[in-house]
Design an enzyme around this catalytic site. Sequence first.
Site, PDB file in Angstrom:
ATOM      1  N   PRO A 276     -14.348   0.189  53.546  1.00 22.40           N
ATOM      2  CA  PRO A 276     -14.752   1.413  52.855  1.00 22.40           C
ATOM      3  C   PRO A 276     -14.965   2.573  53.833  1.00 22.40           C
ATOM      4  CG  PRO A 276     -16.647  -0.015  53.157  1.00 22.40           C
ATOM      5  CD  PRO A 276     -15.450  -0.786  53.673  1.00 22.40           C
ATOM      6  N   ARG A 278     -14.704   6.650  52.582  1.00 26.58           N
ATOM      7  CA  ARG A 278     -15.206   7.771  51.795  1.00 26.58           C
ATOM      8  C   ARG A 278     -16.443   7.416  50.975  1.00 26.58           C
ATOM      9  NH1 ARG A 278     -11.656  11.914  50.111  1.00 26.58           N
ATOM     10  NH2 ARG A 278      -9.959  10.469  50.529  1.00 26.58           N
ATOM     11  N   TYR A 319      -4.854  19.001  50.239  1.00 27.57           N
ATOM     12  CA  TYR A 319      -4.681  18.244  48.990  1.00 27.57           C
ATOM     13  C   TYR A 319      -5.054  19.048  47.747  1.00 27.57           C
ATOM     14  CZ  TYR A 319      -5.772  14.630  52.566  1.00 27.57           C
ATOM     15  OH  TYR A 319      -5.848  13.875  53.691  1.00 27.57           O
ATOM     16  N   CYS A 344      -5.839  33.409  58.929  1.00 28.13           N
ATOM     17  CA  CYS A 344      -4.711  34.203  58.445  1.00 28.13           C
ATOM     18  C   CYS A 344      -3.639  33.320  57.827  1.00 28.13           C
ATOM     19  CB  CYS A 344      -4.172  35.045  59.594  1.00 28.13           C
ATOM     20  SG  CYS A 344      -5.399  36.269  60.074  1.00 28.13           S
ATOM     21  N   GLU A 345      -3.980  32.736  56.707  1.00 27.38           N
ATOM     22  CA  GLU A 345      -3.085  31.901  55.895  1.00 27.38           C
ATOM     23  C   GLU A 345      -3.625  31.978  54.483  1.00 27.38           C
ATOM     24  OE1 GLU A 345      -0.906  28.926  56.455  1.00 27.38           O
ATOM     25  OE2 GLU A 345      -1.035  28.763  58.634  1.00 27.38           O
TER      26      GLU A 345
HETATM   27  C1  PLP Z   1      -8.085   5.304  55.250  1.00 24.78           C
HETATM   28  C2  PLP Z   1      -8.140   3.832  55.202  1.00 24.78           C
HETATM   29  C3  PLP Z   1      -9.274   3.199  54.668  1.00 24.78           C
HETATM   30  C4  PLP Z   1     -10.447   3.947  54.072  1.00 24.78           C
HETATM   31  O1  PLP Z   1     -10.132   4.559  52.876  1.00 24.78           O
HETATM   32  P1  PLP Z   1     -11.315   5.216  52.002  1.00 24.78           P
HETATM   33  O2  PLP Z   1     -10.600   5.793  50.852  1.00 24.78           O
HETATM   34  O3  PLP Z   1     -11.961   6.241  52.852  1.00 24.78           O
HETATM   35  O4  PLP Z   1     -12.237   4.124  51.625  1.00 24.78           O
HETATM   36  C5  PLP Z   1      -9.310   1.824  54.687  1.00 24.78           C
HETATM   37  N1  PLP Z   1      -8.284   1.094  55.196  1.00 24.78           N
HETATM   38  C6  PLP Z   1      -7.172   1.679  55.697  1.00 24.78           C
HETATM   39  C7  PLP Z   1      -6.102   0.833  56.240  1.00 24.78           C
HETATM   40  C8  PLP Z   1      -7.070   3.059  55.708  1.00 24.78           C
HETATM   41  O5  PLP Z   1      -5.971   3.634  56.194  1.00 24.78           O
END
Ligand code: PLP
Length: 421
Positions: A276, A278, A319, A344-345
């Site tokens: 995990p 995010r 995104y 400046c974008e």
């Molecule tokens: C980015 C990534 C994560 C974490 O993803 P989250 O959405 O932040 O939980 C876990 N494993 C791999 C291989 C990733 O590239």
Amino acid sequence: MDHFELRNGELYAEDVPLARIAAEIGTPVYVYSRATLERHARVFREGLSMLPKAHLAFAVKSNPNLAVLKILQREGYGADVVSGGELERALRAGMPAEDVVFSGVGKTARELLRGIEAGIGQFNIESEEEGRELAAIAEAMGASAPCALRVNPDIDAGTHDKISTGKADNKFGVPIDEAPGIYSRLSSLPGLDMRGVAVHIGSQLSDLAPLEKAFTRLGRLIAELRAAGLKVSHADLGGGLGVPYKAGEVMPSPAEYGEMVARVTKDWDVTLMFEPGRVIAGNAGILLTSVVRVKRNGNRDPFVIVDAAMNDLARPALYGSWHDFDAVRPTGAKMTANIVGPICETGDTFAMGRHMDALEAGDLAVFRTAGAYGATMASSYNSRGFVPEVLVDGDRYAVVADRIAPEAIADAERVPDWLLG
Ligand SMILES: *Cc1c(COP(=O)(O)O)cnc(C)c1O
């Protein structure tokens, strides 16, 4: 739930007024809450408490700050790293090497070697070519590298295209129908200890269904590998759980996720691994900014120009992401405005036509949910330097990353002699 709340009409991080941090450190500045990070780490772990064996590896790329990693290390988390730089950070934060998982499609020979030397717990191999290269390096060192094979289950995670990783045309993992052959061939190499399979289908997932589908396919693969006499003791289910970016938005909880995982994996008889990012760090940070000026624009919506920009918080530009934006001292008055940075974008736009707290030049405001994929994605575009990071703990705070001034970046540049004189 987080600890960035209004008290007597003013926004606080835990027990520290954000206005105090702005006055003492300056803006823009990232502010993280220790209590929120710890809470998320515990809630995620509790969500998985019905699983017999679970290994938690924080996805370092979401927030690699050493103080953040230290908090997760103290919570018993290992690390999921995707570069040699992240590996060194995890080790510096005191995470045991055996709790480190190394993911990524482009690990260099040097990075593979360093991982073996450090004694990391698992390489998530993303191609047969990578597996063969790792095997050769490990064998030459008299080692046997613990590995999982990352498979691409060809599933649409239903998230933004740029953060989807489990569709057949994405670069990640090996096609799941080719996995048995590759796993079998790699298992015969003395430099590798093939111990499992891995999957990670994307980030900011708002629905458990694609995850369940991916895990179900992984379960079938595990059965197939075992039927062929191959050893599978570990299954890495990746990360990807989404977080609410808008007040009131509801995401699957770690408890619902854990219930689904327990149901799908009940007969697997493996150590489950999780990565995990995010869901741990996202809502544990904000980006504190000041309004430079408000540019009125005829009878169109005004531009609220803040001192943070796309180089500091890239997600909206990359995104089209939404970040809630709130005044530090809201008066109750509202306005509809476009929130932009000074770069400046035209892409340096955080929001268009946003209904928000009324703000004037000099006012403070925050972009919420900036603890993951925030500071870590910063660049110095427009020679703006790097924003500092602050960690709050109750009524105290510390600067956990210095502001890097544009001058310091320029100091690392050279004009060759032959351009002078
Ligand atoms: C980015 C990534 C994560 C974490 O993803 P989250 O959405 O932040 O939980 C876990 N494993 C791999 C291989 C990733 O590239």
